[in-house]
Design a protein around this motif. Structure first.
Motif, PDB file in Angstrom:
ATOM      1  N   LEU A 111     -34.389   5.713  17.982  1.00  9.30           N
ATOM      2  CA  LEU A 111     -34.767   5.394  16.605  1.00  9.30           C
ATOM      3  C   LEU A 111     -35.188   3.933  16.477  1.00  9.30           C
ATOM      4  N   LYS A 112     -34.497   3.046  17.148  1.00  9.10           N
ATOM      5  CA  LYS A 112     -34.877   1.628  17.113  1.00  9.10           C
ATOM      6  C   LYS A 112     -36.256   1.427  17.738  1.00  9.10           C
ATOM      7  N   GLN A 113     -36.556   2.164  18.791  1.00 11.71           N
ATOM      8  CA  GLN A 113     -37.890   2.085  19.411  1.00 11.71           C
ATOM      9  C   GLN A 113     -38.964   2.581  18.446  1.00 11.71           C
ATOM     10  N   LYS A 114     -38.593   3.501  17.564  1.00  7.57           N
ATOM     11  CA  LYS A 114     -39.536   4.052  16.589  1.00  7.57           C
ATOM     12  C   LYS A 114     -39.658   3.176  15.343  1.00  7.57           C
ATOM     13  N   GLY A 115     -38.961   2.049  15.327  1.00  6.30           N
ATOM     14  CA  GLY A 115     -39.106   1.110  14.226  1.00  6.30           C
ATOM     15  C   GLY A 115     -38.011   1.149  13.174  1.00  6.30           C
ATOM     16  N   PHE A 116     -36.976   1.925  13.386  1.00  8.21           N
ATOM     17  CA  PHE A 116     -35.870   1.958  12.440  1.00  8.21           C
ATOM     18  C   PHE A 116     -35.058   0.684  12.604  1.00  8.21           C
ATOM     19  N   GLU A 117     -34.675   0.070  11.481  1.00  4.38           N
ATOM     20  CA  GLU A 117     -33.923  -1.178  11.543  1.00  4.38           C
ATOM     21  C   GLU A 117     -32.445  -0.992  11.238  1.00  4.38           C
ATOM     22  N   LYS A 118     -32.127  -0.089  10.332  1.00  3.23           N
ATOM     23  CA  LYS A 118     -30.734   0.128   9.927  1.00  3.23           C
ATOM     24  C   LYS A 118     -30.215   1.409  10.569  1.00  3.23           C
ATOM     25  N   VAL A 119     -29.798   1.276  11.833  1.00  4.59           N
ATOM     26  CA  VAL A 119     -29.327   2.427  12.592  1.00  4.59           C
ATOM     27  C   VAL A 119     -27.866   2.211  12.966  1.00  4.59           C
ATOM     28  N   PHE A 120     -27.062   3.223  12.679  1.00  3.35           N
ATOM     29  CA  PHE A 120     -25.635   3.183  12.969  1.00  3.35           C
ATOM     30  C   PHE A 120     -25.258   4.476  13.679  1.00  3.35           C
ATOM     31  N   ARG A 121     -24.077   4.488  14.276  1.00  9.38           N
ATOM     32  CA  ARG A 121     -23.571   5.721  14.885  1.00  9.38           C
ATOM     33  C   ARG A 121     -22.123   5.901  14.470  1.00  9.38           C
ATOM     34  N   LEU A 122     -21.748   7.130  14.207  1.00 11.72           N
ATOM     35  CA  LEU A 122     -20.391   7.425  13.775  1.00 11.72           C
ATOM     36  C   LEU A 122     -19.456   7.347  14.970  1.00 11.72           C
ATOM     37  N   ASN A 123     -18.508   6.431  14.874  1.00  9.45           N
ATOM     38  CA  ASN A 123     -17.510   6.261  15.918  1.00  9.45           C
ATOM     39  C   ASN A 123     -16.708   7.558  16.064  1.00  9.45           C
ATOM     40  N   SER A 124     -16.589   8.086  17.244  1.00  9.84           N
ATOM     41  CA  SER A 124     -15.856   9.324  17.566  1.00  9.84           C
ATOM     42  C   SER A 124     -16.562  10.595  17.096  1.00  9.84           C
ATOM     43  N   GLY A 125     -17.749  10.477  16.531  1.00  7.59           N
ATOM     44  CA  GLY A 125     -18.559  11.636  16.173  1.00  7.59           C
ATOM     45  C   GLY A 125     -17.854  12.633  15.257  1.00  7.59           C
ATOM     46  N   MET A 126     -18.310  13.881  15.317  1.00  8.90           N
ATOM     47  CA  MET A 126     -17.728  14.934  14.482  1.00  8.90           C
ATOM     48  C   MET A 126     -16.279  15.192  14.856  1.00  8.90           C
ATOM     49  N   GLN A 127     -15.951  14.979  16.104  1.00 11.91           N
ATOM     50  CA  GLN A 127     -14.564  15.170  16.538  1.00 11.91           C
ATOM     51  C   GLN A 127     -13.636  14.237  15.759  1.00 11.91           C
ATOM     52  N   GLY A 128     -14.009  12.982  15.627  1.00 13.93           N
ATOM     53  CA  GLY A 128     -13.213  12.027  14.864  1.00 13.93           C
ATOM     54  C   GLY A 128     -13.212  12.336  13.383  1.00 13.93           C
ATOM     55  N   TRP A 129     -14.372  12.733  12.865  1.00 13.01           N
ATOM     56  CA  TRP A 129     -14.499  13.078  11.443  1.00 13.01           C
ATOM     57  C   TRP A 129     -13.528  14.210  11.097  1.00 13.01           C
ATOM     58  N   GLN A 130     -13.511  15.253  11.927  1.00 19.02           N
ATOM     59  CA  GLN A 130     -12.636  16.392  11.680  1.00 19.02           C
ATOM     60  C   GLN A 130     -11.170  16.040  11.929  1.00 19.02           C
ATOM     61  N   ALA A 131     -10.902  15.172  12.908  1.00 16.15           N
ATOM     62  CA  ALA A 131      -9.524  14.741  13.171  1.00 16.15           C
ATOM     63  C   ALA A 131      -8.954  13.988  11.976  1.00 16.15           C
ATOM     64  N   ASP A 132      -9.832  13.317  11.221  1.00 14.07           N
ATOM     65  CA  ASP A 132      -9.400  12.605   9.999  1.00 14.07           C
ATOM     66  C   ASP A 132      -9.334  13.536   8.786  1.00 14.07           C
ATOM     67  N   ASN A 133      -9.520  14.853   9.017  1.00 10.12           N
ATOM     68  CA  ASN A 133      -9.480  15.855   7.959  1.00 10.12           C
ATOM     69  C   ASN A 133     -10.491  15.581   6.853  1.00 10.12           C
ATOM     70  N   LEU A 134     -11.669  15.121   7.227  1.00 14.38           N
ATOM     71  CA  LEU A 134     -12.719  14.886   6.261  1.00 14.38           C
ATOM     72  C   LEU A 134     -13.537  16.160   6.079  1.00 14.38           C
ATOM     73  N   PRO A 135     -14.199  16.315   4.934  1.00 17.08           N
ATOM     74  CA  PRO A 135     -14.856  17.597   4.624  1.00 17.08           C
ATOM     75  C   PRO A 135     -16.060  17.901   5.511  1.00 17.08           C
ATOM     76  N   VAL A 136     -16.165  19.186   5.843  1.00 12.45           N
ATOM     77  CA  VAL A 136     -17.334  19.702   6.562  1.00 12.45           C
ATOM     78  C   VAL A 136     -17.829  20.933   5.816  1.00 12.45           C
ATOM     79  N   THR A 137     -19.081  21.241   6.044  1.00 10.91           N
ATOM     80  CA  THR A 137     -19.670  22.416   5.411  1.00 10.91           C
ATOM     81  C   THR A 137     -20.431  23.207   6.465  1.00 10.91           C
ATOM     82  N   LYS A 138     -20.671  24.467   6.165  1.00 10.75           N
ATOM     83  CA  LYS A 138     -21.473  25.317   7.055  1.00 10.75           C
ATOM     84  C   LYS A 138     -22.783  25.714   6.380  1.00 10.75           C
ATOM     85  N   LYS A 139     -23.067  25.144   5.211  1.00 15.68           N
ATOM     86  CA  LYS A 139     -24.281  25.482   4.458  1.00 15.68           C
ATOM     87  C   LYS A 139     -25.442  24.664   4.941  1.00 15.68           C
TER      88      LYS A 139
END
Length: 139
Positions: A111-139
């Motif tokens: 994404l940075k090579q494509k010119g994006f300037e504000k690029v972030f990544r979620l630490n621990s990905g979906m595994q971490g998100w779900q481990a923190d019991n944060l909401p997910v959807t299947k829609k």
């Protein structure tokens, strides 16, 4: 050269300090351009306060099992040719999400090579998100 060898043999703490310093320097070099790792709370703030977008790069089958509400799914294998879908996001903060937070590094670099300037990544990905019991959807 003999002085360096002698110094390392007689001072294991100094040797360990040099090894750690070398490792940290190498890690910083390899992760440059990889997008800043952020926590779930920061992701929420970017989406709510700065019109950020969540870009989930997992394969569609994984995405369909559960993802962050409002996430856009473009698998990493298709990200390079997704210019049409990505162009509209260029001026917004983009948070890249993968399964565990590792694959997102490659997507952030692309994404940075494509010119994006504000690029972030979620630490621990979906595994971490779900481990923190944060909401997910299947829609």
């Amino acid at each position: 050269m003999n002085i360096a060898v002698e110094l390392f043999q007689t001072s294991p703490m100094l040797t360990m300090a040099w090894v750690v310093l070398l490792f940290l320097t190498l890690a910083a070099f390899l992760s440059s351009g990889a997008g800043k790792a952020i926590a779930a709370q920061q992701l929420t703030n970017l989406v709510n306060r700065e019109d950020g977008v969540v870009l989930d790069i997992r394969p569609a089958a994984e995405f369909n099992k559960g993802h962050i509400v409002g996430a856009l799914n473009i698998p990493l294998s298709k990200l390079a040719e997704a210019d049409k879908d990505l162009e509209r996001l260029k001026n917004r903060p983009v948070v890249v999400v993968c399964a565990q937070g590792m694959t997102a590094v490659n997507a952030c670099k692309l994404l940075k090579q494509k010119g994006f300037e504000k690029v972030f990544r979620l630490n621990s990905g979906m595994q971490g998100w779900q481990a923190d019991n944060l909401p997910v959807t299947k829609k």
